[in-house]
Each structure stands twice: as structure tokens, then as C-alpha cells.
Design an enzyme around this catalytic site. Structure first.
Site, PDB file in Angstrom:
ATOM      1  N   ARG A  83       0.637  -1.259  -0.011  1.00  6.04           N
ATOM      2  CA  ARG A  83       0.403  -0.104   0.128  1.00  6.04           C
ATOM      3  C   ARG A  83       0.577   1.018   0.001  1.00  6.04           C
ATOM      4  O   ARG A  83       0.839   1.938  -0.949  1.00  6.04           O
ATOM      5  CB  ARG A  83      -0.979  -0.126   1.294  1.00  6.04           C
ATOM      6  CG  ARG A  83      -2.331   1.435   0.677  1.00  6.04           C
ATOM      7  CD  ARG A  83      -3.190   1.160   2.625  1.00  6.04           C
ATOM      8  NE  ARG A  83      -2.714   0.800   3.183  1.00  6.04           N
ATOM      9  CZ  ARG A  83      -3.498   1.098   4.850  1.00  6.04           C
ATOM     10  NH1 ARG A  83      -4.433   0.468   4.309  1.00  6.04           N
ATOM     11  NH2 ARG A  83      -2.556   1.309   6.005  1.00  6.04           N
ATOM     12  N   LYS A 185      -3.058   6.792   1.058  1.00  2.30           N
ATOM     13  CA  LYS A 185      -2.337   6.405   2.472  1.00  2.30           C
ATOM     14  C   LYS A 185      -1.627   7.706   2.560  1.00  2.30           C
ATOM     15  O   LYS A 185       0.093   8.157   3.219  1.00  2.30           O
ATOM     16  CB  LYS A 185      -1.844   5.625   3.894  1.00  2.30           C
ATOM     17  CG  LYS A 185      -1.989   6.212   4.952  1.00  2.30           C
ATOM     18  CD  LYS A 185      -2.151   4.738   6.001  1.00  2.30           C
ATOM     19  CE  LYS A 185      -2.254   4.566   7.753  1.00  2.30           C
ATOM     20  NZ  LYS A 185      -3.730   5.114   7.862  1.00  2.30           N
ATOM     21  N   GLU A 221     -16.310   6.520   4.223  1.00  6.51           N
ATOM     22  CA  GLU A 221     -15.427   6.015   5.477  1.00  6.51           C
ATOM     23  C   GLU A 221     -15.032   7.488   6.415  1.00  6.51           C
ATOM     24  O   GLU A 221     -16.105   8.175   6.065  1.00  6.51           O
ATOM     25  CB  GLU A 221     -14.032   5.453   5.159  1.00  6.51           C
ATOM     26  CG  GLU A 221     -13.291   6.660   4.210  1.00  6.51           C
ATOM     27  CD  GLU A 221     -11.437   6.291   4.282  1.00  6.51           C
ATOM     28  OE1 GLU A 221     -11.142   6.106   5.422  1.00  6.51           O
ATOM     29  OE2 GLU A 221     -11.302   5.816   3.001  1.00  6.51           O
TER      30      GLU A 221
END
Length: 351
Positions: A83, A185, A221
Site C-alpha cells: 500500500r 495513505k 469512510e
């Protein structure tokens, strides 16, 4: 057996406590240097470093645990490596090699083994890899040099209330642009969530839940976690984003597999706010590395004149049965108390 630090492990907050070692590596002229451990916990950067001007920064979060039999383990660091590599590519940063990422995590956790909280303390060692544009750049362009670093710190629970259900509100703000950076992220995504988060806290809420910024119809989210719902028949419903704006949570993907292993029906799909407001779900939870699962008891919507209070009947006063089972199963795998069927647990060899 490593002798642990003399700390009141059960009283730790979710904050930074300086440990013995960090890890650092540098990228310059198209390649990464050898990297290694450092006892210097400060960064030394030019005032013209790219991070300060164009926000080239990506990060990860994972944990190290002490199992009941005394081993130190991490959970799926290879997924964090992948990620972070993807996040870096999106911001035109050099990806840190995935195999080196995992080895660096092992190295820095091993060097700080005395800081890994003992089994049963409720605390863990939080591992924070991050990368910044550290080279000087004044025009809008990728930085010419980068610094990769891993810090570790012992932490207590993310939410002070433990497993007490929390209250959320629908945010009037947008979290991420459609097809923007919501699926990586990067610190820039969290910076914009700080004001909405503090406003939520000032109004008595633990967090915001964000709707998609394109239509403000679909659940996306919260500021720092993915969302899960449970229907009355026990189906686990996992919101998807049709604008690719949800972070691919490693915890969420692990919980989906756990649910399937337990024989639950899992439905990964778009979820509208109207479904939530209409009482389609009996449980709700937030999932992420920091908290694993935090039960949600209520979501309020006061945006644009609305006055809605949604209470989840099976989880409004205490964590609901499905969320509890999922959380206990995943933490059991992480702690070494349950079988690791998928090879998720990465053991750290400590001399």
C-alpha cells in the site's frame, strides 16, 4: 526473553513515547542507500524541502504484539509495504522496495523489543513508516531526494472508551475528491480532516462519517477508519466507493476474510445514507489498525437542515455480537491464540 521496559503499560495513551531506535534510508540520484537504525529521533531538513511546500508525504501504520507464549509478531507487514508503494507512486515519489520495507520493520521492532508491551496489557507497539520529499524544490515539481523512516512507540487504546459504542455525525465537509487521493495513505488527506474532526469533538461526537463528494449519497469512510455494517440476518455489509475514494484498509480486508472463514455472508457494495437512515442495519463499526474495531452506537445527520438520529439496536449500548466475534477472532489471530490460516502473522526473531 527480552526484559521489558518498566512502564505502566495499562495506562498508556495513544501518543508518542520515544523509544531507543528508529530506521532511516535516503533516496538520491535514482536509488535508495543501504539504510539502517538510528538513535537520532530528529529530522534535519532544509527549509526548502519538498515536504514543506508540496506535501509529498505518505505513511503507514501497523503494530507489533507480544503473544501469550512470548513471541513478538507483526500483522501482515507485506500489505503495508504494498500500500505504501502504491501511495508513493500516486504522489510521484520513489516506492520503497517492498521486501526492504518488511525487513526494515523487523529490524526496528527487534531493536526496540523491550518496548513491545507484554501480552495481556492491552497495549501494543505502534509502527509508523513514513516517507517525505526531503530534497530542495521551489518550483512545483517532485522533490529530488526522499527520506524513508520508521518510528515505533508503545501505545494504549485509540479510543479511550475501549469497546464502548461511539457516536458519529455525518460531516458537511468532503473527505476526498472523486478519483483523487482518497484511496492512498497520505498526510494531505488527514490534514483536511482535522478541522471537521475537532468540530465533531466539540459537539460531542467521536468522529465524522463522510458521504461521497460527487453525489453526497453514498457512505465512504470516517476521517481515519473504514466502516462496516451488519444486517439483521447477520450479513456483513462493506461499503465500496464508486469514485475510488476509500482507503483500502488492511484491517477491513482481513475482517472480510475472517467473516468468510466464520461462514458469514459478506456483501461488498455501494451503501447509501438512506439505507442507513432507514434502519437497514443493526450494527455498525469502524475498523483500522489503531482500534481494530470500534463499535458505533449512533450516527446523527444534521447537514442541510436534516434532523436524523440513527441508532443501531444490536450495538447501541455495547459492542454487537457480530462485531464482537469479528474483533475477538482477528485479535486472537494477531495475539497467537487462534490459528493463523492465511500466514498473516510475521514473527520477529529476537535474540
Amino acid at each position: 526473553m527480552v526484559e521489558k521496559k518498566d512502564l505502566d503499560w495499562g495506562s498508556l495513551d495513544f501518543g508518542y513515547h520515544q523509544t531507543d531506535y528508529s530506521y532511516e534510508a535516503h533516496w538520491k540520484d535514482g536509488e535508495w542507500d543501504e539504510g539502517g537504525l538510528t538513535t537520532d529521533h530528529d529530522l534535519h531538513l532544509s527549509e526548502c524541502a519538498g515536504i514543506f511546500h508540496y506535501c509529498q508525504e505518505v505513511f503507514e501504520g501497523l503494530k507489533a504484539y507480544t503473544t501469550e507464549e512470548g513471541s513478538i509478531v507483526c500483522f501482515r507487514p507485506d500489505m503495508n509495504a504494498s500500500r505504501m508503494f502504491d501511495s508513493a507512486e500516486r504522489l510521484e515519489m520513489p516506492g520503497f522496495p517492498k521486501d526492504r520495507f518488511v525487513e526494515a520493520v523487523k529490524e526496528v521492532v527487534k531493536a526496540n523489543a523491550a518496548w513491545v508491551p507484554p501480552f495481556g496489557s492491552g497495549a501494543t507497539l505502534y509502527v509508523r513508516p513514513f516517507m517525505i520529499g526531503s530534497g530542495e524544490v521551489i518550483g512545483v515539481a517532485p522533490a529530488p531526494e526522499y527520506t524513508f523512516r520508521i518510528l515505533v512507540t508503545p501505545v494504549g487504546p485509540y479510543f479511550k472508551g475501549g469497546l464502548k459504542p461511539i457516536k458519529l455525525r455525518v460531516s458537511e465537509y468532503d473527505r476526498a475528491a472523486p478519483h483523487g487521493t482518497g484511496n492512498i495513505k497520505a498526510g494531505l488527506n488527514y490534514a483536511m480532516s482535522l478541522r471537521p474532526t475537532m468540530e465533531a469533538h466539540r459537539n460531542g461526537y467521536a468522529e465524522n462519517i463522510y458521504l461521497d463528494s460527487q453525489s453526497r449519497t453514498y457512505i465512504e469512510e470516517t476521517g481515519g477508519a473504514n466502516v462496516l455494517f451488519v444486517k439483521e440476518d447477520g450479513t456483513l455489509v462493506v461499503p465500496k466507493s464508486h469514485t475510488d475514494s476509500i482507503l483500502p484498509s488492511i484491517t477491513r480486508r482481513s475482517l472480510v476474510q475472517v467473516a468468510q472463514d466464520l461462514g458469514m455472508t459478506v456483501d461488498e457494495r455501494y451503501v447509501t445514507w438512506e439505507e442507513v437512515a432507514g434502519g437497514e442495519f443493526v450494527e455498525c463499526g469502524l475498523c483500522g489498525t489503531a482500534a481494530v474495531i470500534s463499535p458505533v452506537g449512533q450516527i446523527d445527520n444534521k447537514v442541510n437542515g436534516a434532523d436524523q438520529e440513527v441508532v443501531f439496536p444490536a450495538g447501541c449500548t455495547e459492542i454487537g455480537p457480530v462485531m464482537k466475534q469479528l474483533r475477538e477472532t482477528l485479535t486472537g489471530i494477531q495475539d497467537g491464540n487462534l490459528e493463523d490460516k492465511h500466514g498473516w502473522v510475521c514473527k520477529i526473531d529476537v535474540d
